[in-house]
Design a protein around this motif. Structure first.
Motif, mmCIF file in Angstrom:
data_model
loop_
_atom_site.group_PDB
_atom_site.id
_atom_site.type_symbol
_atom_site.label_atom_id
_atom_site.label_comp_id
_atom_site.label_asym_id
_atom_site.label_seq_id
_atom_site.Cartn_x
_atom_site.Cartn_y
_atom_site.Cartn_z
ATOM 1 N N PRO A 84 0.813 -1.220 0.000
ATOM 2 C CA PRO A 84 0.000 0.000 0.000
ATOM 3 C C PRO A 84 0.847 1.271 0.000
ATOM 4 O O PRO A 84 2.014 1.261 0.397
ATOM 5 C CB PRO A 84 -0.817 -0.127 1.291
ATOM 6 N N ARG A 85 0.247 2.381 -0.429
ATOM 7 C CA ARG A 85 0.961 3.646 -0.502
ATOM 8 C C ARG A 85 1.437 4.120 0.869
ATOM 9 O O ARG A 85 2.429 4.858 0.967
ATOM 10 C CB ARG A 85 0.062 4.713 -1.142
ATOM 11 N N MET A 86 0.766 3.707 1.931
ATOM 12 C CA MET A 86 1.190 4.122 3.270
ATOM 13 C C MET A 86 2.623 3.679 3.568
ATOM 14 O O MET A 86 3.309 4.268 4.404
ATOM 15 C CB MET A 86 0.238 3.584 4.337
ATOM 16 N N GLU B 282 5.138 4.112 1.874
ATOM 17 C CA GLU B 282 6.075 5.161 1.481
ATOM 18 C C GLU B 282 6.368 6.126 2.625
ATOM 19 O O GLU B 282 7.398 6.811 2.628
ATOM 20 C CB GLU B 282 5.517 5.928 0.279
ATOM 21 N N ARG B 283 5.448 6.195 3.604
ATOM 22 C CA ARG B 283 5.616 7.129 4.714
ATOM 23 C C ARG B 283 6.320 6.507 5.913
ATOM 24 O O ARG B 283 6.598 7.187 6.898
ATOM 25 C CB ARG B 283 4.245 7.670 5.137
ATOM 26 N N GLU C 221 -3.777 2.512 7.997
ATOM 27 C CA GLU C 221 -3.059 3.762 7.765
ATOM 28 C C GLU C 221 -1.812 3.852 8.643
ATOM 29 O O GLU C 221 -1.700 3.177 9.665
ATOM 30 C CB GLU C 221 -3.991 4.950 8.076
#
Length: 430
Positions: free
Chosen positions: A145-147, A149-150, A274
């Motif tokens: 998931p894009r999360m 990346e954080r 998230e």
């Protein structure tokens, strides 16, 4: 295996993918003396050799391994082959088939010309074919998931496709995201290695390994479950979207009970949704995930009980209902990453298909092919090796043989139509 080095460019049939599905269709095409070529972008059985962890075992008993001309050939039919044993079984199958294959050839595009002939652009030049069988499976791109990346760079991240063993990770705790078949087994592997494990659960169901004296797979086989076609299943084609039940064949086979892991110190959470830069965020659904998994287990066992009673079978063990051995005291919806001791994250949330190289109007909105037992609406185009292509076993060693034989007959029929004078783009595969 015959690694084709010919300059020939046109084949009656080209098979894309050199796993067990691709070699299964090649087996029957060779029997029917249909000239064909198998294209494999890596090496034969690449996924089995490179994308399984060290302690991997089959989750279905060995007797279910029934590839064309190559049933299980070991001395433990009710056991579960390890990773290396499975690779050996597949290598012996490949040697028997001796498929005409080109390894290390990536297919960049497939399209049809004005005459309905398939034109393939590959890393080894251009080919053409009257018919194409896609045997590359449906698990192409690991989902992260894009999360992710954080997440701070200090935290190591990996997808389950890369996992081998606990030694790949830095010292510290590991967060496993996803409790499907791979996630649950890998979480167990890390747990048994002595690692502190945090597990973000999902809605995957579970099943007993053994019940009333037999492997549950054996009971379900007796009950005819594995012969049910996708069109006969109560969920119809929607069953293809189901998550596999988690269970293991490790150490002779046993249940995977996440509640037992929690009692032993594994930290369980609901679904992870998230990362806000400091905290991991979870849905408050851990209890619901555990309860639904247990309900599925109990439901399957109850169906076995009804079968035993109906058939008048005597067993030493009587009916039983699983009772939870642990309950979450509260739903924890937030976890501070820096304070948790987590130094690694393992994403076990599956794969998505990638058929972008195939120019054909045969896909649904999720990118999955539409077909009837592997036969698409586009003449001469087929799929094999997908979950529930026809039955539960279609994506496994137990059902791909029957699917391959069926598609080989469809290929023969289409070939006859074309030879009888029908234009390839107008020929219809029944």
């Amino acid at each position: 295996m015959s690694n084709e080095q010919t300059t020939k460019q046109h084949y009656p049939v080209i098979v894309i993918g050199g796993g067990q599905a691709g070699l299964s269709i090649s087996y029957f095409l060779k029997q029917l003396q249909i000239d064909h070529l198998v294209l494999e972008k890596n090496t034969l059985m690449h996924g089995w050799k490179n994308e399984r962890w060290d302690a991997f075992t089959l989750v279905t008993p060995n007797w279910q391994c029934d590839l064309p001309g190559h049933p299980y050939d070991g001395d433990d039919p009710k056991g579960f082959m390890t990773r290396d044993e499975t690779i050996g079984y597949l290598e012996r199958f490949a040697a028997k088939v001796n498929a005409p294959v080109r390894e290390g050839v990536s297919v960049n595009s497939v399209e049809t010309d004005a005459d309905g002939v398939y034109q393939l652009s590959t890393s080894d030049g251009n080919f053409s074919a009257d018919q194409v069988v896609v045997a590359s499976g449906g698990y192409h791109i690991p989902v992260i998931p894009r999360m992710a990346e954080r997440v701070p760079e200090a935290v190591f991240q990996m997808h389950s496709a890369q996992y081998k063993n606990a030694d790949q990770f830095r010292e510290g705790a590991v967060l496993v995201v996803g409790s499907g078949q791979s996630g649950a087994q890998i979480a167990e592997d890390l747990h048994l290695s002595g690692r502190k494990v945090f597990l973000a659960t999902g809605n995957a169901p579970r099943v007993s390994r053994f019940y009333r004296g037999k492997d549950v797979v054996e009971w379900l086989d007796d009950m005819g479950y594995y012969q049910i076609s996708v069109n006969e299943h109560p969920l119809g084609k929607n069953v293809r979207n189901n998550t596999n039940h988690y269970v293991t064949g490790r150490d002779g086979g046993r249940d995977i009970d996440l509640r037992e892991f929690a009692k032993e110190g594994m930290e369980l959470y609901g679904q992870m949704t998230e990362f806000d830069g400091e905290n991991l965020i979870f849905q408050p659904n851990l209890a619901d995930n555990l309860n639904k998994a247990d309900a599925t287990l109990n439901n399957i066992n109850a169906r076995i009980d009804a079968w035993i009673e109906k058939q008048g079978i005597e067993t030493e063990e009587g009916p039983s209902i699983y009772t939870p051995v642990w309950e979450p005291q509260q739903e924890r919806t937030s976890l501070n990453l820096a304070g948790s001791g987590i130094t690694s994250i393992l994403w076990c949330i599956g794969f998505r298909p990638d058929f972008g190289w195939l120019d054909a109007a045969v896909f649904n909105g999720q990118g999955h092919p539409k077909h009837e037992r592997g036969v698409t609406q586009q003449p001469g185009l087929y799929f094999i090796g997908l979950p529930w292509l026809h039955t539960w076993g279609s994506g496994r060693f137990s059902g791909v043989r029957e699917d391959a034989e069926h598609l080989a007959q469809q290929i023969v029929r289409y070939q006859a139509q074309v030879k009888s004078g029908a234009n390839a783009k107008d020929a219809v595969t029944a």
